[in-house]
Design a protein around this motif. Structure first.
Motif, PDB file in Angstrom:
ATOM      1  N   TRP A  24      -2.599  41.886  66.598  1.00 23.03           N
ATOM      2  CA  TRP A  24      -1.898  40.642  66.285  1.00 23.03           C
ATOM      3  C   TRP A  24      -2.663  39.763  65.305  1.00 23.03           C
ATOM      4  O   TRP A  24      -2.207  38.641  65.022  1.00 23.03           O
ATOM      5  N   PRO A  32      -5.561  32.345  71.365  1.00 18.83           N
ATOM      6  CA  PRO A  32      -4.701  33.077  72.305  1.00 18.83           C
ATOM      7  C   PRO A  32      -3.412  32.301  72.584  1.00 18.83           C
ATOM      8  O   PRO A  32      -3.457  31.124  72.952  1.00 18.83           O
ATOM      9  N   PRO A  33      -2.274  32.954  72.412  1.00 17.41           N
ATOM     10  CA  PRO A  33      -0.989  32.235  72.532  1.00 17.41           C
ATOM     11  C   PRO A  33      -0.519  32.139  73.982  1.00 17.41           C
ATOM     12  O   PRO A  33       0.189  33.020  74.466  1.00 17.41           O
ATOM     13  N   THR A  34      -0.892  31.070  74.636  1.00 18.13           N
ATOM     14  CA  THR A  34      -0.453  30.855  76.023  1.00 18.13           C
ATOM     15  C   THR A  34       0.848  30.050  76.031  1.00 18.13           C
ATOM     16  O   THR A  34       1.175  29.368  75.054  1.00 18.13           O
ATOM     17  N   GLN A  35       1.540  30.116  77.148  1.00 15.92           N
ATOM     18  CA  GLN A  35       2.842  29.456  77.234  1.00 15.92           C
ATOM     19  C   GLN A  35       2.768  27.942  76.976  1.00 15.92           C
ATOM     20  O   GLN A  35       3.598  27.407  76.230  1.00 15.92           O
ATOM     21  N   LYS A  67       9.381  32.910  68.197  1.00 15.25           N
ATOM     22  CA  LYS A  67       8.377  33.816  67.623  1.00 15.25           C
ATOM     23  C   LYS A  67       7.542  33.106  66.563  1.00 15.25           C
ATOM     24  O   LYS A  67       6.332  33.339  66.439  1.00 15.25           O
ATOM     25  N   VAL A  70       4.893  31.106  68.418  1.00 19.27           N
ATOM     26  CA  VAL A  70       3.790  31.933  68.947  1.00 19.27           C
ATOM     27  C   VAL A  70       2.804  32.245  67.823  1.00 19.27           C
ATOM     28  O   VAL A  70       1.576  32.147  68.002  1.00 19.27           O
ATOM     29  N   ASN A  71       3.329  32.585  66.678  1.00 22.60           N
ATOM     30  CA  ASN A  71       2.444  32.916  65.557  1.00 22.60           C
ATOM     31  C   ASN A  71       1.738  31.684  64.993  1.00 22.60           C
ATOM     32  O   ASN A  71       0.607  31.778  64.512  1.00 22.60           O
ATOM     33  N   LEU A  74      -1.177  31.301  67.253  1.00 19.08           N
ATOM     34  CA  LEU A  74      -2.190  32.301  66.855  1.00 19.08           C
ATOM     35  C   LEU A  74      -2.991  31.826  65.651  1.00 19.08           C
ATOM     36  O   LEU A  74      -4.205  32.000  65.572  1.00 19.08           O
ATOM     37  N   ASN A 152       3.391  40.253  62.323  1.00 17.18           N
ATOM     38  CA  ASN A 152       3.775  40.543  63.706  1.00 17.18           C
ATOM     39  C   ASN A 152       5.273  40.710  63.903  1.00 17.18           C
ATOM     40  O   ASN A 152       5.701  41.419  64.815  1.00 17.18           O
ATOM     41  N   CYS A 153       6.061  40.067  63.077  1.00 15.50           N
ATOM     42  CA  CYS A 153       7.518  40.148  63.261  1.00 15.50           C
ATOM     43  C   CYS A 153       8.180  41.122  62.293  1.00 15.50           C
ATOM     44  O   CYS A 153       9.209  41.703  62.620  1.00 15.50           O
TER      45      CYS A 153
END
Lengths: 359, 94
Positions: A24, A32-35, A67, A70-71, A74, A152-153
């Protein structure tokens, strides 16, 4: 290799390594992609989680706001950067941008992002000293988040779909603001129809920038002649678009001359030229049996051999003056500006400007 | 302490494309060729069509050359090619 799906790790410090293991990362450590971080990112945008920000038609892939968020986590974005990230993705999805071509091509273009309007100072987008280089979180992470979305996508991974022969460092991130206060004219986004108090992103498929050094010219023609010469160099000479980012020192000299934005573009267009014969000798014209004579948009010709009359045919960089876009940025000291050629040996794609919306 | 990392990736497109039925014979077929418009793309495809013609009774060959190598063919171009062809071959010349 890229691993799909959420992942669980026991040691938070191992999370960064796990992101590497999952494929990734762009090579640098990621956040780190946490919620909670993803939720905070999404909360600062104007989109529902499932809203599509970018659709890539060649493979039918859609990047949702979720998405994208999330990126952006990151990449190290602060949540207030997310409206810029989302707007840039929307611009990249414009049909005229031809995303699939530029992200897969051997040409190795970066997605250059230029930011205008109040958002620059609100979130700290840098536009003075070293604006193209390291040191500024917004510049570093907004551009990086776009590259991570592509990776990533859309599987834009070197050797997989990214076939860049060499690429360049701007593919990590290439994001900066315009120094609007130093611009001799209206800000760039206003020249494209937006209001001064609107904020925008402009995306361009860009080759690496060329430094344009000129410390001593006493006339605007002399100064701009250096730019035209740089823009006419064979290495990047094409029928594509151009972006010139004037250093404030150069901008002040142009302002003193009284030349308008369109006068400058026209001067550069008229002087960033080579003869057709030069083009043929330089290997810039390819043979095509499908055209009569020379196609000035694609630089193919029925006859790639130099003919005497070719010496008198003038070929421009781009096909019209407004193919050359002008911005201002950089430290107040120094006669160092930049020329960014567009991706592709042919006509390439236009710059796309998109408004940045906030809740 | 366990940390859950949220997936930043997309899988392949869903509800996507599948391969067209494979022809059992090329006899009487119209071969459609999609040339991406780069140098030598047309030559590669025409050689492929020529070689197929040596071993099959090809009825005709149709060539579509994209105006811009980096842009998709238009829907009209693709519809026209699909309606007129039995088999379509695409190739990248560069």
């Amino acid at each position: 290799m890229t691993l799909h799906g959420d992942r669980e790790v026991d040691d938070p410090w191992q999370a960064i390594e796990d992101c590497y293991d999952a494929g990734w990362s762009d090579g640098l450590p990621v956040v780190p992609p946490t919620q909670p971080l993803v939720d905070a990112m999404l909360a600062r945008g104007v989109w529902d989680s499932n809203e599509v920000l970018l659709h890539e038609p060649a493979r039918g892939l859609s990047v949702t706001a979720h998405k994208a968020a999330v990126n952006a986590v990151l990449a190290g974005c602060r949540p207030e950067y997310f409206p810029v990230v989302g707007a840039a993705l929307q611009a990249m999805g414009h049909p005229d941008f031809g995303l699939h071509g530029l992200i897969t091509s051997t040409g190795g273009a970066a997605v250059l992002v230029a930011i205008n309007g109040p958002v620059r100072d609100e979130i700290g987008v840098h536009y003075k000293e070293n604006l193209f280089g390291p040191g500024f979180r917004a510049n570093a992470t907004i551009g990086r988040s776009l590259r991570l979305v592509l990776r990533n996508c859309l599987s834009v991974i070197p050797g997989v779909l990214d076939k860049s022969t060499q690429g360049w460092a701007g593919k990590y991130t290439m994001c900066f603001g315009e120094d609007e206060a130093s611009c001799p004219w209206e800000p760039f986004h206003v020249s494209r129809g937006f209001e001064p108090d609107q904020s925008t992103v402009t995306v361009m498929a860009a080759e690496s920038g060329h430094n344009v050094v000129n410390h001593a010219s006493s006339t605007v023609e002399g100064l701009l002649g250096t730019f035209a010469d740089t823009m006419a160099a064979f290495g990047s000479f094409s029928s594509g678009r151009s972006l010139v980012v004037f250093a404030p020192e150069h901008a002040r000299k142009i302002a003193a001359s009284g030349w308008t934005r369109s006068q400058v573009s026209e001067y550069l267009f008229e002087n960033a030229v080579r003869s057709f014969a030069d083009l043929k000798r330089g290997g810039k014209v390819e043979r095509s049996g499908l055209v009569q004579g020379f196609d000035p948009a694609r630089w193919v010709a029925s006859d790639p051999m130099v003919q005497p009359e070719d010496e008198d045919i003038v070929v421009h960089r781009g096909v019209r003056p407004d193919d050359i876009s002008l911005m201002v940025g950089g430290g107040d000291a120094g006669g160092h500006s930049a020329f960014f050629p567009s991706w592709s040996r042919g006509r390439s794609v236009p710059l796309i400007t998109q408004e940045i919306l906030t809740p | 302490m366990t940390v859950t990392l949220i997936d930043p990736t997309l899988g392949p497109a869903k509800g996507g494309k599948s391969l067209a039925p494979r022809p059992t014979s090329l006899d009487g077929a119209v071969i459609g060729l999609i040339n991406n418009g780069k140098t030598n793309g047309r030559e590669i495809l025409q050689r492929v069509a020529h070689n197929l013609g040596a071993t099959h009774k090809i009825a005709d060959v149709i060539l579509l050359t994209k105006a811009n190598p980096s842009a998709p063919a238009t829907a009209e171009e693709l519809d026209s090619l699909a309606q007129g062809s039995s088999v379509i071959i695409a190739a990248i010349g560069d």
